[in-house]
Scaffold this active site. Structure first.
Site, mmCIF file in Angstrom:
data_model
loop_
_atom_site.group_PDB
_atom_site.id
_atom_site.type_symbol
_atom_site.label_atom_id
_atom_site.label_comp_id
_atom_site.label_asym_id
_atom_site.label_seq_id
_atom_site.Cartn_x
_atom_site.Cartn_y
_atom_site.Cartn_z
ATOM 1 C CB SER A 166 95.636 31.653 5.303
ATOM 2 O OG SER A 166 95.812 31.110 4.025
ATOM 3 C CE1 TYR A 179 93.545 26.862 6.783
ATOM 4 C CE2 TYR A 179 94.437 27.460 4.642
ATOM 5 C CZ TYR A 179 94.572 27.379 6.015
ATOM 6 O OH TYR A 179 95.739 27.814 6.614
HETATM 7 P P1 NAD Z 1 100.060 22.261 12.297
HETATM 8 O O1 NAD Z 1 99.122 21.234 11.786
HETATM 9 O O2 NAD Z 1 101.531 21.959 12.343
HETATM 10 O O3 NAD Z 1 99.617 22.709 13.766
HETATM 11 C C1 NAD Z 1 98.303 22.842 14.178
HETATM 12 C C2 NAD Z 1 98.223 22.461 15.646
HETATM 13 O O4 NAD Z 1 96.876 22.686 16.071
HETATM 14 C C3 NAD Z 1 98.541 20.990 15.918
HETATM 15 O O5 NAD Z 1 99.507 20.878 16.951
HETATM 16 C C4 NAD Z 1 97.206 20.398 16.347
HETATM 17 O O6 NAD Z 1 97.317 19.369 17.327
HETATM 18 C C5 NAD Z 1 96.492 21.610 16.911
HETATM 19 N N1 NAD Z 1 95.036 21.462 16.877
HETATM 20 C C6 NAD Z 1 94.264 20.939 15.887
HETATM 21 N N2 NAD Z 1 92.977 20.933 16.246
HETATM 22 C C7 NAD Z 1 92.917 21.490 17.480
HETATM 23 C C8 NAD Z 1 91.866 21.761 18.385
HETATM 24 N N3 NAD Z 1 90.588 21.451 18.095
HETATM 25 N N4 NAD Z 1 92.174 22.329 19.580
HETATM 26 C C9 NAD Z 1 93.454 22.634 19.892
HETATM 27 N N5 NAD Z 1 94.497 22.388 19.081
HETATM 28 C C10 NAD Z 1 94.234 21.821 17.891
HETATM 29 O O7 NAD Z 1 99.746 23.557 11.444
HETATM 30 P P2 NAD Z 1 100.627 24.855 11.137
HETATM 31 O O8 NAD Z 1 101.084 24.768 9.745
HETATM 32 O O9 NAD Z 1 101.617 25.095 12.220
HETATM 33 O O10 NAD Z 1 99.485 25.972 11.159
HETATM 34 C C11 NAD Z 1 99.248 26.824 12.249
HETATM 35 C C12 NAD Z 1 98.316 27.943 11.801
HETATM 36 O O11 NAD Z 1 98.899 28.645 10.704
HETATM 37 C C13 NAD Z 1 96.952 27.457 11.315
HETATM 38 O O12 NAD Z 1 95.958 28.372 11.722
HETATM 39 C C14 NAD Z 1 97.091 27.483 9.814
HETATM 40 O O13 NAD Z 1 95.852 27.590 9.178
HETATM 41 C C15 NAD Z 1 97.957 28.711 9.645
HETATM 42 N N6 NAD Z 1 98.670 28.805 8.375
HETATM 43 C C16 NAD Z 1 99.568 27.874 7.976
HETATM 44 C C17 NAD Z 1 100.232 28.038 6.752
HETATM 45 C C18 NAD Z 1 101.228 27.043 6.266
HETATM 46 O O14 NAD Z 1 101.748 27.223 5.150
HETATM 47 N N7 NAD Z 1 101.531 26.030 7.025
HETATM 48 C C19 NAD Z 1 99.970 29.140 5.962
HETATM 49 C C20 NAD Z 1 99.046 30.062 6.392
HETATM 50 C C21 NAD Z 1 98.403 29.896 7.605
#
Ligand code: NAD
Length: 283
Positions: A166, A179
């Site tokens: 991130s 985070y």
């Molecule tokens: P999201 O919340 O849409 O998806 C996360 C998924 O992880 C969900 O389906 C959830 O059920 C699953 N999950 C949560 N806890 C879990 C566990 N203990 N075991 C298995 N699955 C589990 O989030 P996203 O925005 O798609 O993010 C995905 C990744 O990208 C994350 O690592 C997040 O930190 C990273 N990220 C997101 C952004 C953003 O702007 N959205 C930016 C940088 C990084």
């Protein structure tokens, strides 16, 4: 070179954690489009099945939903057995489960003379349990799946692991210390694992997405009632030289490059996909 630059991916098996989430599903569609069989691992089995059905109908390539908790080794071992019996040995792992929580978020950006006594809104009021959960989900939630789901790669003598970092990893963002620290650890762990696995021909790299409007940050970036940008949302847009949030599909190119043989001499890197946010000093 093969006419299709991603031709080596055809028929491979990929496990993605958090695969039912916004970014996970988008990455799954991209890699499945290159002929990779997908095991979509998620805490939420129903959503994992739904995501797998969507991926399969789009690409015509095998995809399955598998229940797995990235914080529970036994659950991951069970998931691996299921992937092996239904799809075969795992060639690619994408560690995508992760996220922040309001419980590990301070209400105020700065501690000041005005709010110093309102400890609930600053660092002093952070919920330690919430802090631990966010830290664990992002860092242990990458360590454990890597431990369990890469043993086939050791056997095969080849493999590719992608971690999801991130913008917080390079410079921490205000309000979200757990985070930020956990994602900084992801960059460090990516380098550590890249070195550790190098002699086994297993590459470990990361993608650092910029800002994408998803479930986990919508509450910080947009007003719940009006849907308009919050002050923080505006700050992000003005800190992004390209002047917009990213779309999950913007990550596809970096992913396909890093998992395919096009990057066969690349390991231990973190690629920002951020519209220039990380490069911009604001001046
Ligand atoms: P999201 O919340 O849409 O998806 C996360 C998924 O992880 C969900 O389906 C959830 O059920 C699953 N999950 C949560 N806890 C879990 C566990 N203990 N075991 C298995 N699955 C589990 O989030 P996203 O925005 O798609 O993010 C995905 C990744 O990208 C994350 O690592 C997040 O930190 C990273 N990220 C997101 C952004 C953003 O702007 N959205 C930016 C940088 C990084």
């Amino acid at each position: 070179m093969n006419k299709n630059p991603f031709g080596d991916l055809n028929g491979k098996v990929c496990a993605i954690t958090g695969g039912a989430g916004v970014i996970g599903l988008s990455l799954s569609k991209a890699i499945s489009g290159a002929g990779v069989k997908m095991a979509i691992l998620d805490l939420n089995k129903e959503l994992a099945d739904k995501a797998a059905a969507e991926v399969k109908s789009l690409s015509g390539v095998e995809a399955i939903g598998v229940e797995a908790n990235v914080l529970d080794k036994e659950s991951l071992q069970k998931a691996k057995a299921e992937v092996n019996s239904k799809l075969g040995k795992i060639d690619i792992l994408i560690n995508c489960a992760g996220g922040n929580s309001p419980k590990a978020t301070t209400a105020e950006e700065f501690i000041t003379k005005e709010n110093v006594n309102d400890t609930a809104k600053t660092f002093f009021g952070l919920d330690i349990d919430g802090f631990r959960k966010v830290f664990d989900l992002n860092i242990l939630g990458t360590v454990l799946p890597t431990m369990v789901l890469t043993t086939d790669m050791i056997e095969l003598g080849k493999g590719s692991i992608i971690n999801i970092s991130s913008m917080n990893a390079f410079r921490p963002l205000t309000k979200i210390p757990a985070y930020s620290a956990a994602k900084a650890s992801i960059n460090n762990l990516t380098e550590w694992l890249a070195v550790h696995f190098a002699k086994m021909n297993i590459r470990v790299n990361a993608i650092a997405p910029g800002f994408f409007l998803t479930n986990q940050n919508r509450f910080l970036l947009t007003d719940e009632k009006t849907g308009s940008l919050t002050a923080r949302g505006h700050k992000i847009i003005s800190g992004t030289p390209m002047g917009k949030f990213g779309e999950p599909e913007d990550l596809n190119g970096a992913l396909l490059y890093l998992v395919s043989d096009l990057s066969s001499f690349v390991t231990g890197v973190v690629i920002p996909v951020d519209g220039g946010f990380n490069a911009y000093s604001g001046v």
